[in-house]
Design an enzyme around this catalytic site. Structure first.
Site, PDB file in Angstrom:
ATOM      1  N   SER A 194       0.486   8.315  -2.330  1.00 44.88           N
ATOM      2  CA  SER A 194       1.062   7.116  -2.099  1.00 44.88           C
ATOM      3  C   SER A 194       0.994   7.040  -0.526  1.00 44.88           C
ATOM      4  CB  SER A 194       2.427   7.038  -2.224  1.00 44.88           C
ATOM      5  OG  SER A 194       3.231   7.896  -1.801  1.00 44.88           O
ATOM      6  N   GLY A 195       0.729   5.799   0.159  1.00 39.29           N
ATOM      7  CA  GLY A 195       0.514   5.479   1.714  1.00 39.29           C
ATOM      8  C   GLY A 195       1.426   4.353   1.845  1.00 39.29           C
ATOM      9  N   GLY A 196       1.184   3.736   2.786  1.00 42.60           N
ATOM     10  CA  GLY A 196       1.640   2.655   3.396  1.00 42.60           C
ATOM     11  C   GLY A 196       1.598   1.379   2.707  1.00 42.60           C
TER      12      GLY A 196
ATOM     13  N   LYS B 152      -5.080   1.810  -8.171  1.00 41.45           N
ATOM     14  CA  LYS B 152      -4.359   1.631  -6.857  1.00 41.45           C
ATOM     15  C   LYS B 152      -3.830   0.305  -7.043  1.00 41.45           C
ATOM     16  CE  LYS B 152      -5.017   3.461  -2.740  1.00 41.45           C
ATOM     17  NZ  LYS B 152      -5.461   3.744  -1.379  1.00 41.45           N
TER      18      LYS B 152
ATOM     19  N   ASP C 125      -6.923   0.828   6.621  1.00 41.85           N
ATOM     20  CA  ASP C 125      -6.055   2.192   6.210  1.00 41.85           C
ATOM     21  C   ASP C 125      -6.646   3.290   6.106  1.00 41.85           C
ATOM     22  OD1 ASP C 125      -3.500   2.636   5.618  1.00 41.85           O
ATOM     23  OD2 ASP C 125      -3.701   2.608   3.546  1.00 41.85           O
TER      24      ASP C 125
END
Length: 419
Positions: A22-24, A43, A141
């Protein structure tokens, strides 16, 4: 949007199994395609699109453009869609191949990478960004969570939700990697990817991001007046490049193409140094062997020396050429690298628009370049590089195609004198 759970099904097709990272901006799920019966990665964007129809149109357009962007070090896009969540929100998702690898973030958590390894990863990522920027796409990103270390090298995820250069600013991005100008609402620009790559390179070299802020609120409250931090204990060229990528002003940052050039040069210098040291060692050994042979030759009676000269004729040039051609260290690896050049040249993407006569011409020059030569080996790819530049200037080669072919020429040069 509401939190997705294992067992949820997107678009009545994609069964979510477990989250991988997981990311921002998003969460990556290991999933199963119930229509084609294959394992995939999905995603899912964390922000809902239901409140802004214009944003939904923009995301769809960006996803379609990114799906047409195919690069060996970027993950292919299988599908894009939008799903209604349990609380009525609309979430966008991208379907990709499920690759076997380790997120770069996990590797960094174990400690800093050797500078040459970090530079090699950054070089591969910079090549992807250079090709994307040439098509007007900005990733937005580039983070350690979005880089997967696979057996085939690093792969950049999330080009499935990219943006066109010049688009209005939005809240996409992961705070530690967000360029300062994005806090001021500046339009999307390739320089934001360069800043993020600088953060990533700093993190690989030190084990941590250059600044301690990890949330939007902390970044907005931070007051930075000093120059970007400099990475200690690495070559000056690498430390300086990292600082330039982290410059506050976008115009002071290098382009992705300049990063590729700088990293290629830095890594090439190290390789050359290893070859020089190796050559000196071999030369020293050769002197010892030659001295011993001369001593034994002098110790032999003159009649024995005369017999040896008569019995052992010198090898012919043809035999010598065959020995060189059959040597794995001299030609096999070079041939494999040349095969990579041909594969890219003949692929639908990124070189599919190249004229057939240009392809034929480049292939012929390539064959000449990798053949056994009597001149210096360093000049093998010089003519081919000149050809590529000329064809690009004539408009018969796209920037993305040029970038990939130049990368394959780097591989050929590296294979000429292996460690």
């Amino acid at each position: 949007m509401s939190r997705l759970e294992p067992g949820d099904v997107l678009a009545r097709r994609y069964l979510l199994l477990d989250p991988l990272a997981s990311g921002g901006m998003s969460v990556i799920w290991r999933a199963f395609d119930q229509s084609l019966h294959r394992m995939i990665a999905v995603k899912v964007l964390t922000a809902s699109l239901h409140t802004d129809s214009g944003q939904r149109v923009s995301v769809r357009s960006e996803a379609r453009a990114a799906a047409r962007f195919i690069h060996p070090d970027s993950i292919e896009i299988y599908d894009y869609g939008e799903t209604v969540t349990t609380n009525g929100g609309v979430a966008a998702y991208v379907v990709m191949p499920l690759l076997d690898g380790t997120p770069l973030a996990e590797r960094i958590e174990k400690g800093p990478l050797p500078w040459s390894e970090a530079a090699a990863i950054a070089l591969r990522l910079a090549r992807v960004l250079m090709a994307g920027h040439a098509r007007g796409l900005v990733h937005r990103d580039v983070t350690a969570e979005n880089v997967l270390l696979t057996a085939g090298g690093p792969k950049l995820l999330d080009f499935g939700i990219a943006s066109w250069a010049g688009d209005p600013d939005d809240d996409r991005g992961t705070p530690p990697y967000v360029a300062p100008e994005r806090l001021l609402g500046a339009p999307t620009h390739p320089a934001v990817d360069v800043y993020a790559l600088g953060v990533l390179l700093h993190a690989m070299l030190t084990g941590r991001t250059p600044y301690p802020e990890t949330t939007w609120e902390e970044i907005e409250a931070a007051s930075r007046t000093s120059p970007p931090p400099r990475v200690p204990g690495v070559p000056n060229a690498i430390a300086t490049l990292c600082q330039r990528c982290l410059a506050d002003e976008p115009e002071r940052r290098p382009t992705a193409a300049q990063i590729v050039s700088a990293l290629t040069s830095a890594l090439g210098t190290v390789t050359l140094g290893r070859h020089v040291r190796r050559g000196l060692t071999v030369a020293g050994s050769a002197v010892v062997v030659l001295s011993a042979l001369l001593w034994f030759q002098q110790a032999e009676p003159p009649e024995r020396q005369q017999q040896a000269r008569v019995a052992e004729p010198a090898p012919s040039p043809t035999v010598t050429a065959r020995l060189i051609e059959s040597s794995p260290s001299a030609s096999v690896t070079v041939r494999q690298a040349a095969d990579g050049f041909r594969t890219v040249l003949e692929a639908r993407t990124p070189c599919g628009a190249t004229d057939a006569d240009v392809v034929l011409d480049l292939r012929q020059v390539l064959e000449s370049a990798v053949a056994v030569r009597h001149g210096p080996e360093e000049s093998r790819t010089e003519n081919l590089r000149t050809k590529l530049t000329d064809r690009m200037r004539e408009g018969r080669l796209t920037p993305a195609c040029l970038s990939e072919l130049q990368a394959r020429l780097d591989d050929i040069d590296a294979a000429i004198q292996p460690d």
